[in-house]
Design an enzyme around this catalytic site. Sequence first.
Site, mmCIF file in Angstrom:
data_model
loop_
_atom_site.group_PDB
_atom_site.id
_atom_site.type_symbol
_atom_site.label_atom_id
_atom_site.label_comp_id
_atom_site.label_asym_id
_atom_site.label_seq_id
_atom_site.Cartn_x
_atom_site.Cartn_y
_atom_site.Cartn_z
ATOM 1 N N HIS A 108 -13.066 -11.527 -72.804
ATOM 2 C CA HIS A 108 -14.466 -11.589 -73.252
ATOM 3 C C HIS A 108 -15.049 -10.216 -72.904
ATOM 4 O O HIS A 108 -15.385 -9.947 -71.748
ATOM 5 C CB HIS A 108 -15.193 -12.722 -72.509
ATOM 6 C CG HIS A 108 -16.673 -12.753 -72.702
ATOM 7 N ND1 HIS A 108 -17.318 -13.778 -73.363
ATOM 8 C CD2 HIS A 108 -17.645 -11.886 -72.323
ATOM 9 C CE1 HIS A 108 -18.624 -13.525 -73.370
ATOM 10 N NE2 HIS A 108 -18.846 -12.397 -72.738
ATOM 11 N N HIS A 134 -13.736 -13.030 -79.840
ATOM 12 C CA HIS A 134 -14.956 -12.846 -80.642
ATOM 13 C C HIS A 134 -15.435 -11.398 -80.820
ATOM 14 O O HIS A 134 -16.506 -11.026 -80.363
ATOM 15 C CB HIS A 134 -16.110 -13.704 -80.084
ATOM 16 C CG HIS A 134 -16.235 -13.748 -78.580
ATOM 17 N ND1 HIS A 134 -16.306 -12.627 -77.798
ATOM 18 C CD2 HIS A 134 -16.299 -14.809 -77.738
ATOM 19 C CE1 HIS A 134 -16.419 -12.997 -76.538
ATOM 20 N NE2 HIS A 134 -16.412 -14.310 -76.476
ATOM 21 N N ASP A 139 -15.077 -20.295 -81.126
ATOM 22 C CA ASP A 139 -15.957 -20.217 -79.957
ATOM 23 C C ASP A 139 -16.926 -21.402 -79.954
ATOM 24 O O ASP A 139 -18.103 -21.258 -79.598
ATOM 25 C CB ASP A 139 -16.700 -18.881 -79.886
ATOM 26 C CG ASP A 139 -17.332 -18.630 -78.514
ATOM 27 O OD1 ASP A 139 -17.114 -19.452 -77.587
ATOM 28 O OD2 ASP A 139 -18.055 -17.628 -78.363
ATOM 29 N N ASN A 161 -13.767 -22.181 -68.633
ATOM 30 C CA ASN A 161 -15.036 -22.138 -67.867
ATOM 31 C C ASN A 161 -15.672 -23.517 -67.743
ATOM 32 O O ASN A 161 -16.794 -23.757 -68.158
ATOM 33 C CB ASN A 161 -16.017 -21.133 -68.485
ATOM 34 C CG ASN A 161 -16.412 -21.477 -69.913
ATOM 35 O OD1 ASN A 161 -15.718 -22.210 -70.598
ATOM 36 N ND2 ASN A 161 -17.530 -20.937 -70.344
ATOM 37 N N HIS A 173 -10.042 -20.659 -79.436
ATOM 38 C CA HIS A 173 -11.221 -20.475 -78.582
ATOM 39 C C HIS A 173 -12.188 -21.646 -78.748
ATOM 40 O O HIS A 173 -13.081 -21.627 -79.592
ATOM 41 C CB HIS A 173 -11.903 -19.152 -78.969
ATOM 42 C CG HIS A 173 -12.911 -18.675 -77.989
ATOM 43 N ND1 HIS A 173 -13.111 -17.340 -77.711
ATOM 44 C CD2 HIS A 173 -13.807 -19.337 -77.221
ATOM 45 C CE1 HIS A 173 -14.080 -17.211 -76.823
ATOM 46 N NE2 HIS A 173 -14.521 -18.411 -76.517
ATOM 47 N N HIS A 200 -14.600 -24.541 -76.494
ATOM 48 C CA HIS A 200 -15.135 -25.027 -75.220
ATOM 49 C C HIS A 200 -15.291 -26.542 -75.320
ATOM 50 O O HIS A 200 -16.163 -27.027 -76.032
ATOM 51 C CB HIS A 200 -16.478 -24.361 -74.909
ATOM 52 C CG HIS A 200 -16.374 -22.883 -74.711
ATOM 53 N ND1 HIS A 200 -15.996 -22.315 -73.507
ATOM 54 C CD2 HIS A 200 -16.555 -21.848 -75.558
ATOM 55 C CE1 HIS A 200 -15.973 -20.992 -73.627
ATOM 56 N NE2 HIS A 200 -16.307 -20.672 -74.868
ATOM 57 N N LEU A 201 -14.403 -27.256 -74.624
ATOM 58 C CA LEU A 201 -14.448 -28.722 -74.668
ATOM 59 C C LEU A 201 -15.313 -29.290 -73.547
ATOM 60 O O LEU A 201 -15.609 -30.481 -73.538
ATOM 61 C CB LEU A 201 -13.031 -29.307 -74.597
ATOM 62 C CG LEU A 201 -12.153 -29.054 -75.831
ATOM 63 C CD1 LEU A 201 -10.749 -29.624 -75.623
ATOM 64 C CD2 LEU A 201 -12.777 -29.657 -77.086
ATOM 65 N N ARG A 202 -15.710 -28.425 -72.589
ATOM 66 C CA ARG A 202 -16.701 -28.768 -71.551
ATOM 67 C C ARG A 202 -16.243 -29.774 -70.500
ATOM 68 O O ARG A 202 -16.975 -30.029 -69.560
ATOM 69 C CB ARG A 202 -18.016 -29.267 -72.167
ATOM 70 C CG ARG A 202 -18.671 -28.293 -73.132
ATOM 71 C CD ARG A 202 -19.111 -27.020 -72.442
ATOM 72 N NE ARG A 202 -19.968 -26.208 -73.297
ATOM 73 C CZ ARG A 202 -19.971 -24.879 -73.300
ATOM 74 N NH1 ARG A 202 -19.161 -24.210 -72.497
ATOM 75 N NH2 ARG A 202 -20.790 -24.216 -74.082
ATOM 76 N N ASP A 250 -13.225 -16.235 -70.132
ATOM 77 C CA ASP A 250 -14.258 -16.256 -71.176
ATOM 78 C C ASP A 250 -15.577 -16.858 -70.699
ATOM 79 O O ASP A 250 -15.601 -17.862 -70.002
ATOM 80 C CB ASP A 250 -13.789 -17.020 -72.408
ATOM 81 C CG ASP A 250 -14.840 -16.953 -73.497
ATOM 82 O OD1 ASP A 250 -15.136 -15.840 -73.950
ATOM 83 O OD2 ASP A 250 -15.407 -17.998 -73.849
HETATM 84 ZN ZN LIG Z 1 -16.765 -15.402 -74.802
#
Ligand SMILES: [Zn+2]
Length: 436
Positions: free
Chosen positions: A184, A237, A310, A97, A63, A65-67, A157
């Site tokens: 999520h 999470h 996360d 996302n 999990h 987030h590399l954006r 997520d």
């Molecule tokens: Zn989440």
Amino acid sequence: MAERGFLIRGARVLGGAPRDVLVVGGVVAEVGVGVSAGGSGGGGVRVVDAEGLVLLPGLVDLHTHLREPGREDAETVATGTRAAARGGFTAVHAMANTFPVADTAGVVEQVWRLGRESGYCDVQPVGAVTVGLEGRQLAELGAMAESAAGVRVFSDDGRCVDDAVIMRRALEYVRAFGGVVAQHAQEPRLTVGAQMNEGVVSGELGLGGWPAVAEESVIARDVLLAAHVGSRVHVCHVSTAGSVEIVRWAKSKGWRVTAEVTPHHLLLSDEVVRSFDPVFKVNPPLRSGEDVAALREGLADGTIDCVATDHAPHPVEDKDCEWGVAAMGMVGLETALSVVQRVMVDSGLLDWAQVADRMSVRPARIGGLGGHGRPVAVGEPANLTLVDPAYRGVVDPAGLVSRSRNTPFAGMELPGRVVATFLRGTPTVLDGALTG
Ligand SMILES: [Zn+2]
């Protein structure tokens, strides 16, 4: 790198007795006592003195987030994978996302290629469950699975797949190719305007509450749905004691349910929100001390399968503002192992072999990554992390290699340091610093 290989000398493999580990040609060539650097026919092998250090299989994050694409001001695949390597990770799952959302074969292949170009760790894209994360129409799950990225984990997520029919269809669809839906769990109506955990502290501070039941009711529904259609669900999470109980119950039924917990939910409670420092604002929110204790217990007994960061980088302007308007999320890749050492190892709840299980073996299995989470044994891919558990250091946000600085552990003393990370035999971190 000019080296032909590496001899990791005297490392405590999975925390056990000291062994020498010879890495040549991207694989583990020899494990034993008194292994010679020239033993496999030649020089050019660099010796890494690992006396007192613990050797683990390279960590795997389910999990992250590399954006990228879309929010390169917060993080990029290049900067995020460097942060991952520094934290001891050899593979991360990049959440969907982004802008555009990773809901097509084209976007997941783009992220996958950027990961391969980075060279610092493997990037396995997560595909969106629904088009645009809108929750209305299934995304092209099959096309993403068949793409070069070979997506196996699907998640909206950041948002919950709250429509039970859509969730059922997604579970049925991924079953065909051994995929998993990572949920999520957040009932949207119960969390309108939510700013922190609903409880004593939210009442005193006058902030909108995010009740535990909003998480638990979705998990309960989803484990029942997964059982009903015979598919796999993964709970992102997990943050409440009740969620741990539901997962424990579902597993006792033999249902194919897995779950993750974040380092921040293992260490911090909602008491820190009294500071009104938005660095502590996260979704799901930091919970009560009783929840924290239940999460630790659930990870220790295996109810919670793994630790997932996360990692949620945000630029300073999105975090350095009033609590009510600040973005939710924390960076975590570079501190995850230290938090786990403090909370789980130094307290006696887990030994290092179990840390390897919770931070490498099980997340690799859940994500379907064949080359990761493998034993430290001859012939296996040399994805390895060398840790100094005796190290003590204070977390300095300015020292992070992530593009963002929003760590909730700033100023805290944490144990442990990643001394070296090897990705298929090539060091991405050596002597505690990124290579290249
Ligand atoms: Zn989440």
